[in-house]
Design an enzyme around this catalytic site. Structure first.
Site, PDB file in Angstrom:
ATOM      1  N   THR A  60      -6.287   2.747  -4.927  1.00 39.22           N
ATOM      2  CA  THR A  60      -5.800   3.691  -5.932  1.00 39.22           C
ATOM      3  C   THR A  60      -4.860   2.978  -6.907  1.00 39.22           C
ATOM      4  O   THR A  60      -4.996   3.092  -8.132  1.00 39.22           O
ATOM      5  CB  THR A  60      -5.079   4.866  -5.241  1.00 39.22           C
ATOM      6  OG1 THR A  60      -5.950   5.410  -4.247  1.00 39.22           O
ATOM      7  CG2 THR A  60      -4.699   5.937  -6.237  1.00 39.22           C
ATOM      8  N   ASP A 109       0.871  -1.189   0.000  1.00 42.50           N
ATOM      9  CA  ASP A 109       0.000   0.000   0.000  1.00 42.50           C
ATOM     10  C   ASP A 109       0.899   1.227   0.000  1.00 42.50           C
ATOM     11  O   ASP A 109       2.109   1.133   0.256  1.00 42.50           O
ATOM     12  CB  ASP A 109      -0.912   0.015   1.247  1.00 42.50           C
ATOM     13  CG  ASP A 109      -1.878   1.206   1.246  1.00 42.50           C
ATOM     14  OD1 ASP A 109      -2.312   1.620   0.146  1.00 42.50           O
ATOM     15  OD2 ASP A 109      -2.187   1.738   2.324  1.00 42.50           O
ATOM     16  N   SER A 110       0.278   2.377  -0.247  1.00 47.69           N
ATOM     17  CA  SER A 110       1.040   3.619  -0.163  1.00 47.69           C
ATOM     18  C   SER A 110       1.353   3.969   1.301  1.00 47.69           C
ATOM     19  O   SER A 110       2.293   4.714   1.555  1.00 47.69           O
ATOM     20  CB  SER A 110       0.239   4.745  -0.810  1.00 47.69           C
ATOM     21  OG  SER A 110      -1.042   4.810  -0.220  1.00 47.69           O
ATOM     22  N   HIS A 126      -7.522   2.738   3.561  1.00 47.21           N
ATOM     23  CA  HIS A 126      -7.386   3.506   4.799  1.00 47.21           C
ATOM     24  C   HIS A 126      -8.721   3.618   5.552  1.00 47.21           C
ATOM     25  O   HIS A 126      -8.738   3.785   6.761  1.00 47.21           O
ATOM     26  CB  HIS A 126      -6.886   4.924   4.506  1.00 47.21           C
ATOM     27  CG  HIS A 126      -5.412   5.018   4.255  1.00 47.21           C
ATOM     28  ND1 HIS A 126      -4.802   4.454   3.168  1.00 47.21           N
ATOM     29  CD2 HIS A 126      -4.424   5.627   4.963  1.00 47.21           C
ATOM     30  CE1 HIS A 126      -3.509   4.713   3.208  1.00 47.21           C
ATOM     31  NE2 HIS A 126      -3.250   5.427   4.285  1.00 47.21           N
ATOM     32  N   GLU A 146      -3.516   8.809   8.412  1.00 46.62           N
ATOM     33  CA  GLU A 146      -2.050   8.764   8.553  1.00 46.62           C
ATOM     34  C   GLU A 146      -1.600   9.552   9.788  1.00 46.62           C
ATOM     35  O   GLU A 146      -0.547   9.286  10.350  1.00 46.62           O
ATOM     36  CB  GLU A 146      -1.378   9.313   7.281  1.00 46.62           C
ATOM     37  CG  GLU A 146      -1.558   8.427   6.050  1.00 46.62           C
ATOM     38  CD  GLU A 146      -0.682   7.170   6.047  1.00 46.62           C
ATOM     39  OE1 GLU A 146       0.452   7.229   6.540  1.00 46.62           O
ATOM     40  OE2 GLU A 146      -1.151   6.124   5.560  1.00 46.62           O
ATOM     41  N   CYS A 188     -11.223   2.596  -0.268  1.00 47.98           N
ATOM     42  CA  CYS A 188      -9.836   2.989   0.041  1.00 47.98           C
ATOM     43  C   CYS A 188      -9.458   2.185   1.262  1.00 47.98           C
ATOM     44  O   CYS A 188     -10.237   2.127   2.232  1.00 47.98           O
ATOM     45  CB  CYS A 188      -9.759   4.489   0.327  1.00 47.98           C
ATOM     46  SG  CYS A 188      -8.162   5.019   0.985  1.00 47.98           S
ATOM     47  N   CYS A 199      -4.265  -1.503  -1.947  1.00 43.74           N
ATOM     48  CA  CYS A 199      -4.472  -0.077  -2.195  1.00 43.74           C
ATOM     49  C   CYS A 199      -5.450   0.038  -3.359  1.00 43.74           C
ATOM     50  O   CYS A 199      -5.173  -0.475  -4.452  1.00 43.74           O
ATOM     51  CB  CYS A 199      -3.134   0.568  -2.544  1.00 43.74           C
ATOM     52  SG  CYS A 199      -3.260   2.295  -3.042  1.00 43.74           S
TER      53      CYS A 199
END
Ligand code: DGL
Length: 284
Positions: free
Chosen positions: A85, A19-20, A200, A160, A198, A83
Site C-alpha cells: 500500500t 510496514d503498517s 500480510h 493482525e 499485500c 508494504c
C-alpha cells in the site's frame, strides 16, 4: 554469499524495513535469509494500521514519518518498504524525502509475475488503496501482462488477529478468489498466476494455495522484493559509508502500538523470537 562478498571493503549496512503492521515481517524473513550479516531495524506502524483503507495523502504522511524514524533514529542506510500500500501510493513521496535508497515491493512483485506467467494474464489481490491506485495493473502492463486486481479488505485484520489458519479466514479467501476468478473469466482472461499484492497475505499462503485452481502459481511479493533488495544493495555498496554499530543488536523491532501483541505474533510470523519490541511515538 558471505557479507565480505556482498559488501566488499565495507561493513554490512543497516537496513530499515517498514510496514503498517506484522505483514512486513514476511519481507524481513526473506531478507534475513539472503543477508544474514546485515543489521535490521523493523518498524510496524501498528497504531495507524490499516493503511489500505486510507487516502494517498494520509498514507504518504504516515510512510514518510516512519521511514524518517528508521533513517534518522536507527541509522538505516537503505530502506525496504515492506508494504504494498505504501509502495503503491507513496513511494515517490518517500524517495523524495529520503537521503538513502528506498525500494518498494510493487515492481519486484510485477517482475516475479512476469517470470511466472505463461499466458500473460495475472490476478492480483491487495488492499483497497493498492487496487484503487492500479499500481500493479500499470507495472504488469509495462511488462506486457494483463492484470485483474481485487481488493480483499478483510484479510489484513484477520492476519493482525493471528487467524492465519482459521476456518473463517479460509472461507473469506474462498469467497474472494471465487469472485475474482469469475470476474477474470468474464473478462476473457486466462490467468495462471496470482500475485499476493499485500505483505500480510504470505502469512495466509497455505490457505490461499488450497483455494486457487489447480496449477495456478502464487507469487509472494516479499521474496521478489528481497531479491531486488540484494541487487540494489550490491549496486549501492560502494556509497555506504556509515560504519556498522556494534553496540546495537543486529535485529531491532519497533511498533507504534500493541507492543505485546507484536512480540507474541511477530515471533510466530518471523519463525524466530523478535525479543523486545520498543514502542515509538510518531505522532497522530
Ligand atoms: N501490509 C500492507 C500491504 O502490503 C497492508 C496493510 C494495511 O492495510 O495497513 O499493503
Amino acid at each position: 554469499m558471505s557479507s565480505a562478498e556482498q559488501f566488499p571493503g565495507i561493513a554490512p549496512p543497516t537496513i530499515g524495513v517498514f510496514d503498517s503492521g506484522f505483514g512486513g515481517l514476511t519481507v524481513l524473513r526473506a531478507l534475513l535469509r539472503r543477508l544474514p550479516q546485515a543489521q535490521f531495524a523493523f518498524l510496524g506502524d501498528t497504531a495507524r494500521l490499516p493503511y489500505g483503507s486510507k487516502s494517498r495523502r494520509t498514507i504518504a504522511r504516515y510512510a514518510v514519518e516512519s521511514v524518517q524514524f528508521l533513517i534518522r533514529e536507527q541509522g538505516a542506510q537503505f530502506v525496504v518498504i515492506a508494504c504494498n500500500t505504501a509502495s503503491a501510493l507513496a513511494l515517490d513521496a518517500i524517495q523524495a524525502a529520503s537521503p538513502v535508497p528506498v525500494l518498494g515491493v510493487i515492481e519486484p512483485g510485477a517482475s516475479a509475475a512476469q517470470a511466472a506467467s505463461r499466458t500473460g494474464d495475472v490476478l492480483v489481490i491487495a488492499t483497497d488503496a493498492t487496487v484503487k491506485s492500479h499500481a500493479y495493473a500499470a507495472a504488469c502492463q509495462a511488462r506486457g501482462l494483463r492484470a485483474l486486481e481485487k481488493a480483499c479488505p478483510l484479510l489484513v485484520p484477520l492476519v493482525e488477529e493471528g487467524w492465519t489458519d482459521h476456518p473463517v479466514t479460509a472461507e473469506v479467501i474462498r469467497i474472494y478468489l471465487a469472485e475474482l476468478i469469475a470476474d477474470a473469466t468474464a473478462h476473457g482472461l486466462h490467468a495462471d498466476t496470482l500475485v499476493l499484492g499485500c505483505t500480510h497475505y504470505p502469512l495466509l499462503r497455505p490457505l490461499i494455495e488450497r483455494a486457487v485452481p489447480t496449477g495456478m502459481k502464487v507469487i509472494d511479493s516479499a521474496d521478489a522484493a528481497a531479491d531486488a533488495a540484494v541487487h540494489l544493495l550490491a549496486a549501492h555498496a560502494p556509497s555506504i559509508s556509515q560504519p556498522v554499530r556494534p553496540d546495537q543488536p543486529p535485529l531491532r523491532f519497533f511498533a507504534t502500538d500493541s507492543v505485546d501483541k507484536f512480540e507474541r505474533l511477530g515471533s510466530r510470523f518471523l519463525d524466530r523470537s523478535v525479543g523486545k519490541v520498543e514502542l515509538v511515538d510518531l505522532g497522530g
